[in-house]
Design a protein around this motif. Structure first.
Motif, PDB file in Angstrom:
ATOM      1  N   ILE A 173      56.530  29.849  40.562  1.00 67.37           N
ATOM      2  CA  ILE A 173      55.591  28.803  40.971  1.00 67.37           C
ATOM      3  C   ILE A 173      54.499  29.401  41.856  1.00 67.37           C
ATOM      4  N   VAL A 174      54.890  30.275  42.769  1.00 66.78           N
ATOM      5  CA  VAL A 174      53.894  30.944  43.617  1.00 66.78           C
ATOM      6  C   VAL A 174      52.946  31.776  42.752  1.00 66.78           C
ATOM      7  N   GLY A 175      53.504  32.483  41.761  1.00 70.03           N
ATOM      8  CA  GLY A 175      52.671  33.286  40.855  1.00 70.03           C
ATOM      9  C   GLY A 175      51.677  32.428  40.087  1.00 70.03           C
ATOM     10  N   ALA A 176      52.111  31.252  39.631  1.00 73.41           N
ATOM     11  CA  ALA A 176      51.210  30.340  38.919  1.00 73.41           C
ATOM     12  C   ALA A 176      50.132  29.816  39.863  1.00 73.41           C
ATOM     13  N   PHE A 177      50.514  29.540  41.121  1.00 69.55           N
ATOM     14  CA  PHE A 177      49.523  29.090  42.100  1.00 69.55           C
ATOM     15  C   PHE A 177      48.513  30.199  42.405  1.00 69.55           C
ATOM     16  N   VAL A 178      49.001  31.419  42.575  1.00 67.19           N
ATOM     17  CA  VAL A 178      48.105  32.548  42.825  1.00 67.19           C
ATOM     18  C   VAL A 178      47.127  32.707  41.656  1.00 67.19           C
ATOM     19  N   TRP A 179      47.589  32.412  40.439  1.00 66.36           N
ATOM     20  CA  TRP A 179      46.694  32.475  39.283  1.00 66.36           C
ATOM     21  C   TRP A 179      45.468  31.587  39.500  1.00 66.36           C
ATOM     22  N   THR A 180      45.644  30.404  40.113  1.00 68.23           N
ATOM     23  CA  THR A 180      44.501  29.504  40.290  1.00 68.23           C
ATOM     24  C   THR A 180      43.407  30.176  41.124  1.00 68.23           C
ATOM     25  N   PHE A 181      43.799  31.013  42.078  1.00 71.38           N
ATOM     26  CA  PHE A 181      42.823  31.769  42.864  1.00 71.38           C
ATOM     27  C   PHE A 181      42.143  32.823  41.985  1.00 71.38           C
ATOM     28  N   HIS A 182      42.943  33.533  41.177  1.00 69.04           N
ATOM     29  CA  HIS A 182      42.376  34.531  40.258  1.00 69.04           C
ATOM     30  C   HIS A 182      41.405  33.865  39.280  1.00 69.04           C
ATOM     31  N   GLU A 183      41.816  32.708  38.761  1.00 73.72           N
ATOM     32  CA  GLU A 183      40.983  31.943  37.827  1.00 73.72           C
ATOM     33  C   GLU A 183      39.616  31.650  38.451  1.00 73.72           C
ATOM     34  N   HIS A 198      36.109  33.469  37.253  1.00 73.12           N
ATOM     35  CA  HIS A 198      35.050  32.590  36.744  1.00 73.12           C
ATOM     36  C   HIS A 198      33.787  32.711  37.597  1.00 73.12           C
ATOM     37  N   ARG A 199      33.950  32.729  38.892  1.00 72.37           N
ATOM     38  CA  ARG A 199      32.772  32.774  39.763  1.00 72.37           C
ATOM     39  C   ARG A 199      32.110  34.148  39.799  1.00 72.37           C
ATOM     40  N   PHE A 200      32.894  35.199  40.004  1.00 65.56           N
ATOM     41  CA  PHE A 200      32.308  36.509  40.288  1.00 65.56           C
ATOM     42  C   PHE A 200      32.164  37.423  39.069  1.00 65.56           C
ATOM     43  N   LEU A 201      32.961  37.224  38.041  1.00 63.77           N
ATOM     44  CA  LEU A 201      32.841  38.063  36.845  1.00 63.77           C
ATOM     45  C   LEU A 201      32.172  37.304  35.699  1.00 63.77           C
ATOM     46  N   PHE A 202      32.680  36.118  35.395  1.00 60.94           N
ATOM     47  CA  PHE A 202      32.153  35.383  34.240  1.00 60.94           C
ATOM     48  C   PHE A 202      30.745  34.847  34.481  1.00 60.94           C
ATOM     49  N   HIS A 216      28.137  40.247  29.631  1.00 56.74           N
ATOM     50  CA  HIS A 216      28.256  38.864  30.087  1.00 56.74           C
ATOM     51  C   HIS A 216      28.402  37.907  28.910  1.00 56.74           C
ATOM     52  N   TYR A 217      27.631  38.116  27.871  1.00 59.55           N
ATOM     53  CA  TYR A 217      27.722  37.235  26.704  1.00 59.55           C
ATOM     54  C   TYR A 217      29.125  37.299  26.097  1.00 59.55           C
ATOM     55  N   LEU A 218      29.671  38.498  25.984  1.00 61.76           N
ATOM     56  CA  LEU A 218      30.995  38.647  25.363  1.00 61.76           C
ATOM     57  C   LEU A 218      32.097  38.011  26.197  1.00 61.76           C
ATOM     58  N   PHE A 246      33.692  26.186  39.788  1.00 68.52           N
ATOM     59  CA  PHE A 246      34.278  27.279  39.015  1.00 68.52           C
ATOM     60  C   PHE A 246      35.754  27.086  38.700  1.00 68.52           C
ATOM     61  N   GLY A 247      36.418  26.153  39.369  1.00 68.43           N
ATOM     62  CA  GLY A 247      37.823  25.891  39.073  1.00 68.43           C
ATOM     63  C   GLY A 247      37.966  25.183  37.740  1.00 68.43           C
ATOM     64  N   ILE A 248      39.047  25.443  37.055  1.00 69.95           N
ATOM     65  CA  ILE A 248      39.346  24.755  35.792  1.00 69.95           C
ATOM     66  C   ILE A 248      40.570  23.874  36.001  1.00 69.95           C
ATOM     67  N   THR A 249      41.633  24.446  36.538  1.00 69.79           N
ATOM     68  CA  THR A 249      42.871  23.699  36.720  1.00 69.79           C
ATOM     69  C   THR A 249      42.923  22.966  38.050  1.00 69.79           C
ATOM     70  N   THR A 250      42.055  23.342  38.990  1.00 71.24           N
ATOM     71  CA  THR A 250      42.050  22.704  40.301  1.00 71.24           C
ATOM     72  C   THR A 250      40.672  22.852  40.938  1.00 71.24           C
ATOM     73  N   THR A 251      40.340  21.915  41.807  1.00 77.35           N
ATOM     74  CA  THR A 251      39.095  22.000  42.572  1.00 77.35           C
ATOM     75  C   THR A 251      39.337  22.650  43.938  1.00 77.35           C
TER      76      THR A 251
END
Length: 192
Positions: free
Chosen positions: A43-53, A57-61, A74-76, A168-173
């Motif tokens: 569960i902690v790992g899934a929560f940490v994913w939300t930060f990675h997400e 999204h913000r800094f790379l995508f 960037h297009y790819l 930039f969040g998808i699963t959470t704001t």
């Protein structure tokens, strides 16, 4: 080659990544982690994913690029999705791209976590990733009836069609709130 890096059917994500996630969680179990600790750490790992997400999204995508190769990169990785937001084949991360990103996190987790915690955190993160991609697909193509998913759909489509440098969040704001990238509602913009 470009199509392999930008297009994928949605169902490949759970088919490929859930068995991998459970393999890694089982790896921690074989190293002596108890079932309650595995559940908590997943569960902690899934929560940490939300930060990675959020960070991806913000800094790379949404990287601001100026060169031909930068624009192509960037297009790819994300620009094609913004150009074709309703293309059902451009809503989830293709397996080859997801594997590259997963490898980066596996290596990072090798620095951050102990030998027995690393696999369960990684497996939990992969479950978070699957949830993320399924929600992302659904907010584009589903007709949600639950208010929480309707809110996420409105939030994400706002990012696509109204204010692309926020939300930039998808699963959470949550992380948009923490880092000040939560977009104002139309009503709030009008009032002040």
């Amino acid at each position: 080659m470009k199509q392999m890096m930008t297009r994928s059917v949605w169902w490949l994500v759970p088919v490929i990544w859930l068995p991998v996630a459970f393999y890694f969680i089982k790896m921690s179990h074989s190293m002596g982690l108890t079932l309650p600790l595995e559940v908590i750490m997943s569960i902690v790992g899934a929560f940490v994913w939300t930060f990675h997400e959020y960070c991806l999204h913000r800094f790379l995508f949404h990287l601001d690029t100026k060169s031909y190769w930068g624009n192509t990169f960037h297009y790819l990785i994300h620009g094609c999705h913004h150009k074709h937001p309703n293309d059902g084949l451009r809503l989830v991360r293709p397996p080859a791209v997801a594997a590259i990103i997963a490898l980066m996190f596996w290596n990072l987790y090798g620095i951050l976590f102990t030998l027995s915690i690393r696999p369960v955190m990684f497996g939990g993160g992969l479950i978070g990733y699957v949830i993320y991609d399924m929600i992302h697909y659904y907010v584009h193509h589903g007709q949600p009836t639950k208010q929480s998913i309707k809110t996420l759909k409105k939030y994400h489509l706002n990012h696509h069609f109204r204010i692309q440098n926020k939300g930039f969040g998808i699963t959470t704001t949550l992380w948009d709130k923490v880092f000040g990238t939560l977009p104002k509602t139309k009503a709030a913009e009008k009032s002040g």
